[in-house]
Design a protein around this motif. Structure first.
Motif, mmCIF file in Angstrom:
data_model
loop_
_atom_site.group_PDB
_atom_site.id
_atom_site.type_symbol
_atom_site.label_atom_id
_atom_site.label_comp_id
_atom_site.label_asym_id
_atom_site.label_seq_id
_atom_site.Cartn_x
_atom_site.Cartn_y
_atom_site.Cartn_z
ATOM 1 N N ARG A 92 6.327 0.320 2.218
ATOM 2 C CA ARG A 92 5.720 -1.000 2.049
ATOM 3 C C ARG A 92 6.802 -2.013 1.700
ATOM 4 N NH1 ARG A 92 -0.004 -1.540 1.479
ATOM 5 N NH2 ARG A 92 -1.105 0.447 1.340
ATOM 6 N N THR A 93 6.674 -3.186 2.246
ATOM 7 C CA THR A 93 7.590 -4.275 1.928
ATOM 8 C C THR A 93 6.945 -5.143 0.857
ATOM 9 O OG1 THR A 93 8.438 -4.302 4.189
ATOM 10 C CG2 THR A 93 8.855 -6.245 2.837
ATOM 11 N N GLY A 94 7.635 -5.302 -0.269
ATOM 12 C CA GLY A 94 7.076 -6.056 -1.379
ATOM 13 C C GLY A 94 6.445 -5.133 -2.400
ATOM 14 N N ASP A 95 5.199 -5.398 -2.768
ATOM 15 C CA ASP A 95 4.507 -4.594 -3.772
ATOM 16 C C ASP A 95 4.302 -3.166 -3.255
ATOM 17 O OD1 ASP A 95 1.804 -3.502 -5.048
ATOM 18 O OD2 ASP A 95 2.643 -5.012 -6.407
ATOM 19 N N PRO A 96 4.627 -2.135 -4.071
ATOM 20 C CA PRO A 96 4.510 -0.739 -3.607
ATOM 21 C C PRO A 96 3.085 -0.287 -3.322
ATOM 22 C CG PRO A 96 5.036 -0.831 -5.954
ATOM 23 C CD PRO A 96 5.189 -2.219 -5.431
ATOM 24 N N THR A 98 0.381 -2.809 -2.519
ATOM 25 C CA THR A 98 -0.353 -3.758 -1.677
ATOM 26 C C THR A 98 0.518 -4.462 -0.647
ATOM 27 O OG1 THR A 98 -0.021 -5.546 -3.295
ATOM 28 C CG2 THR A 98 -2.010 -4.187 -3.531
ATOM 29 N N GLY A 99 1.814 -4.179 -0.641
ATOM 30 C CA GLY A 99 2.714 -4.843 0.299
ATOM 31 C C GLY A 99 2.435 -4.463 1.746
ATOM 32 N N LYS A 100 3.065 -5.187 2.655
ATOM 33 C CA LYS A 100 2.880 -4.932 4.085
ATOM 34 C C LYS A 100 3.388 -3.534 4.437
ATOM 35 C CE LYS A 100 4.378 -6.541 8.649
ATOM 36 N NZ LYS A 100 5.003 -5.254 9.002
ATOM 37 N N ARG A 101 2.570 -2.806 5.200
ATOM 38 C CA ARG A 101 2.940 -1.454 5.608
ATOM 39 C C ARG A 101 3.959 -1.492 6.751
ATOM 40 N NH1 ARG A 101 -1.159 2.560 4.299
ATOM 41 N NH2 ARG A 101 -3.015 1.616 3.365
ATOM 42 N N ASN A 102 4.881 -0.542 6.726
ATOM 43 C CA ASN A 102 5.790 -0.308 7.840
ATOM 44 C C ASN A 102 5.392 1.025 8.462
ATOM 45 O OD1 ASN A 102 7.529 -2.639 7.392
ATOM 46 N ND2 ASN A 102 8.201 -1.573 5.549
ATOM 47 N N TYR A 103 4.855 0.991 9.668
ATOM 48 C CA TYR A 103 4.258 2.184 10.265
ATOM 49 C C TYR A 103 5.288 3.190 10.764
ATOM 50 C CZ TYR A 103 0.279 -1.003 10.248
ATOM 51 O OH TYR A 103 -0.689 -1.885 9.872
ATOM 52 N N THR A 104 6.475 2.714 11.108
ATOM 53 C CA THR A 104 7.507 3.598 11.647
ATOM 54 C C THR A 104 8.834 3.335 10.952
ATOM 55 O OG1 THR A 104 8.240 2.049 13.357
ATOM 56 C CG2 THR A 104 6.372 3.487 13.901
ATOM 57 N N TYR A 105 9.783 4.213 11.188
ATOM 58 C CA TYR A 105 11.131 4.033 10.646
ATOM 59 C C TYR A 105 11.710 2.706 11.125
ATOM 60 C CZ TYR A 105 15.523 5.860 8.691
ATOM 61 O OH TYR A 105 16.631 6.078 7.927
ATOM 62 N N MET A 106 11.539 2.405 12.422
ATOM 63 C CA MET A 106 12.056 1.146 12.973
ATOM 64 C C MET A 106 11.414 -0.060 12.309
ATOM 65 S SD MET A 106 12.487 1.760 17.078
ATOM 66 C CE MET A 106 12.927 0.034 17.325
ATOM 67 N N PRO A 273 -2.854 7.095 -6.130
ATOM 68 C CA PRO A 273 -1.525 6.540 -6.419
ATOM 69 C C PRO A 273 -0.894 5.996 -5.152
ATOM 70 C CG PRO A 273 -1.388 8.908 -6.229
ATOM 71 C CD PRO A 273 -2.849 8.571 -6.102
ATOM 72 N N SER A 274 0.240 5.305 -5.287
ATOM 73 C CA SER A 274 0.887 4.695 -4.130
ATOM 74 C C SER A 274 1.367 5.766 -3.154
ATOM 75 C CB SER A 274 2.078 3.843 -4.582
ATOM 76 O OG SER A 274 3.128 4.663 -5.057
ATOM 77 N N GLU A 275 1.470 5.378 -1.886
ATOM 78 C CA GLU A 275 1.951 6.307 -0.871
ATOM 79 C C GLU A 275 3.353 6.816 -1.212
ATOM 80 O OE1 GLU A 275 -0.736 3.302 1.215
ATOM 81 O OE2 GLU A 275 1.003 3.186 -0.126
ATOM 82 N N ALA A 276 4.180 5.929 -1.789
ATOM 83 C CA ALA A 276 5.550 6.320 -2.138
ATOM 84 C C ALA A 276 5.549 7.418 -3.195
ATOM 85 C CB ALA A 276 6.331 5.106 -2.635
ATOM 86 N N LYS A 277 4.672 7.309 -4.172
ATOM 87 C CA LYS A 277 4.608 8.315 -5.236
ATOM 88 C C LYS A 277 4.164 9.667 -4.676
ATOM 89 C CE LYS A 277 2.712 9.188 -9.840
ATOM 90 N NZ LYS A 277 1.874 8.643 -10.945
ATOM 91 N N VAL A 278 3.156 9.655 -3.811
ATOM 92 C CA VAL A 278 2.683 10.900 -3.191
ATOM 93 C C VAL A 278 3.780 11.501 -2.315
ATOM 94 C CG1 VAL A 278 0.993 11.909 -1.612
ATOM 95 C CG2 VAL A 278 0.278 10.162 -3.247
#
Length: 479
Positions: A92-96, A98-106, A273-278
C-alpha cells in the motif's frame, strides 16, 4: 464471483451510482473481496520457495564444504527474510491499512520510484518468471523419467543405461498445465498451493530420510571443511571457482520469491490486521520452515555422499533402493511442480490480460472473455483459453528445444536476484519511509544492496560458464 453479481469497477461503487449495497462483497478498491489468510499466503510462499532444487543443495554444499555451505544458507535466509519484510510494506502507498493498493510488483515500483525503473523491473520480473516456467517443465520431465528409470534399474540392475527421452513427459506436463491455467487468478489457486506445499514436504522428507539411512550405512559422516578438492575427479582450479560461484548462487536463489511477493500479498483479506503484517508473519514462518528443510536435506545429503554428492538426490540416483520410495518422491515432485508452475505463471497471465483489456476495451474478443463459463475453480473464456494455452505450449517447446535450459534459468535467477530481491525493496523502503540520506540506516541498506549486487554478478559468471559447457554438447530436442 457470486452468481448473479456483475463485476463492478472500483470507480463505480458509490451511493450516486446506486450500487453501494454491493460493498458487502467488495473490498475498498471495488474488487471482489479477498479471502486469503496467513495460512494460504504461507502455502503460496512455500510452494514457490521449496522447489525440487532443494534436492540439489547437497551438491552445492559439496562445492563449498561444511563451513561455507551451511553459513551461506543461514546468511541468505536472513537477507531474504529482511528484504521481504521491506517489500511487504510497499503493498500500500501511504497508510498501511487504507492507502492505495499496488496489485503487482511493477505497480509498487511505479508508485514509489517511477521512471525507467518501472520498465526495468517489468523486464527482469517477467523474463525470470518465463524462465522458471521453462525450467519447471524440464524439472518435471526429469522426475517422470526417473520413475521409469528406477523401475528399469530395479528389474535389470544398476549397470544398465535405462535411457529414455524426456520430450513425451514435457508434453504431458504441458497438457496438464493447459488445464490448470484456466484457473482465473491467484486467489483461486490456494488449494493447489496447499497440495503443492504438502508435496514439497513429502519429497524433501524422503530425500532427508534416505540421506540419514545412507549416512548410518556408511558408518560415519562424509565431506570436508572446504568442499571438493582440486584434482579430485579431474576438477581444475578454475572449475572449482566456477562451481563454487554457481553453488553460492544456487543457495541464494533457492530462497527467492520476491518476484511474486506483492501478487501473493494481494490475495490477503482486508485489514485488520494489515496485509503487510500478515505477509510478514507468513514470510517468517515460510523462510524458517524452508531453512530447516534446506539445512537438513543439504547437510544430510552431503554427509551421505561427501564430495560425490549428485546434483539431485532423487533423480541423479545417489540412491537406487527402495525403488518404490523413489517413485513416491518423484511423483510428489511432479505434483508440486504442477502447482509451482501456476504460482509463478499467474502474474504473467494477469499482466497480459489486464494489458489486452485496457488496449482493446471494445473488442468482441475481450467482451466474450468477460462472459465466463465456470466449472468448479476453472473459468473458461475464449481469450483465456487461447492465450494461456499458447503460453504453455511455447514454454513446453522451449523446454524441449533447450533441455539444458535449467542452466539458463540459473543465469536469469542470478541476474534477477539483486534487483528484485534486494535493490527495489531497499530503494522503495528508503523512499516510502523517507530514510535520511547518509544516516546509519541508509548506509546499512546501501551496503546490503552493494554486497548482494556483487553476489549476483559472481553467480551470473558461474552460470555463464555452466551454459558454455552445456553448449559444447548441445543438440536441439535431444531430451
Amino acid at each position: 464471483m457470486a452468481a448473479g453479481k456483475k463485476l463492478v469497477s472500483p470507480m463505480e461503487v458509490s451511493v450516486e451510482a446506486g450500487n453501494a449495497d454491493q460493498a458487502s462483497w467488495l473490498d475498498d478498491d471495488g474488487r471482489p473481496r479477498r479471502s486469503g489468510t496467513f495460512w494460504t499466503a504461507s502455502a503460496h510462499i512455500i510452494t514457490a520457495v521449496i522447489g525440487s532444487g532443494v534436492l540439489s543443495l547437497a551438491w552445492a554444499i559439496a562445492q563449498l564444504g561444511w563451513v561455507a555451505g551451511p553459513a551461506v544458507m543461514l546468511l541468505f535466509a536472513a537477507v531474504i527474510y529482511y528484504t521481504s519484510t521491506l517489500l511487504a510494506e510497499c503493498y500500500r502507498t501511504g497508510d498501511p491499512a487504507t492507502g492505495k493498493r499496488n496489485y503487482t510488483y511493477m505497480d509498487a515500483v511505479r508508485a514509489n520510484l517511477g521512471g525507467g525503473r518501472v520498465v526495468f523491473c517489468g523486464v527482469i520480473q517477467y523474463a525470470n518468471l518465463v524462465g522458471v516456467a521453462i525450467g519447471y517443465t524440464i524439472a518435471s520431465s526429469i522426475s517422470m523419467r526417473a520413475i521409469r528409470r528406477a523401475g528399469c534399474f530395479h528389474a535389470n540392475g544398476h549397470g544398465v543405461p535405462c535411457k529414455s527421452s524426456s520430450n513425451p513427459y514435457m508434453i504431458l506436463f504441458g497438457l496438464v498445465q493447459i488445464v490448470f491455467s484456466q484457473i482465473p487468478d491467484f486467489d483461486q489457486i490456494w488449494w493447489l498451493s496447499i497440495v503443492a506445499a504438502v508435496m514439497s514436504f513429502t519429497y524433501s522428507g524422503i530425500g532427508l530420510s534416505l540421506g540419514i539411512a545412507q549416512t548410518i550405512s556408511n558408518g560415519g559422516i562424509k565431506g570436508s571443511l572446504t568442499g571438493i578438492s582440486i584434482g579430485v575427479g579431474g576438477i581444475t582450479g578454475m572449475q572449482k571457482v566456477w562451481r563454487s560461484l554457481q553453488a553460492f548462487g544456487d543457495i541464494a536463489f533457492a530462497y527467492s520469491f520476491s518476484n511474486i511477493l506483492i501478487e501473493i500479498q494481494d490475495t490477503i483479506r482486508a485489514p485488520p490486521p494489515s496485509e503487510a503484517k500478515v505477509m510478514k508473519s507468513a514470510t517468517r514462518l515460510s523462510v524458517a520452515t524452508t531453512t530447516v528443510f534446506y539445512m537438513l536435506c543439504g547437510c544430510m545429503g552431503y554427509a551421505a555422499f561427501g564430495d560425490a554428492a549428485p546434483d539431485n538426490l532423487l533423480t541423479g540416483f545417489g540412491f537406487f533402493e527402495p525403488f518404490w520410495l523413489l517413485d513416491v518422491a518423484n511423483v510428489a515432485i511432479v505434483v508440486h511442480l504442477v502447482g509451482a508452475y501456476q504460482v509463478f505463471c499467474q502474474p504473467i497471465f494477469a499482466f497480459v490480460e489486464r494489458w489486452a483489456a485496457a488496449t482493446w476495451p471494445d473488442s468482441a474478443l475481450f467482451a466474450s472473455a468477460r462472459a465466463e463459463f465456470r466449472v468448479g475453480p476453472f473459468a473458461l473464456s475464449v481469450f483465456r483459453l487461447v492465450w494461456r494455452s499458447a503460453f504453455v505450449c511455447l514454454t513446453t517447446v522451449f523446454a524441449m528445444l533447450l533441455p539444458f535450459f535449467g542452466n539458463v534459468v540459473g543465469f536469469l535467477g542470478a541476474v534477477s536476484f539483486w534487483p528484485l530481491t534486494v535493490y527495489f525493496p531497499v530503494e522503495m523502503y528508503i523512499k516510502q519511509r523517507a530514510v535520511p540520506r547518509g544516516g546509519t540506516q541508509w548506509l546499512c541498506l546501501k551496503m546490503l544492496s552493494v554486497g548482494c549486487l556483487i553476489v549476483s554478478v559472481a553467480a551470473a559468471a558461474g552460470s555463464i560458464a555452466d551454459v558454455i559447457e552445456a553448449l559444447k554438447v548441445y543438440r536441439p530436442f535431444s531430451g
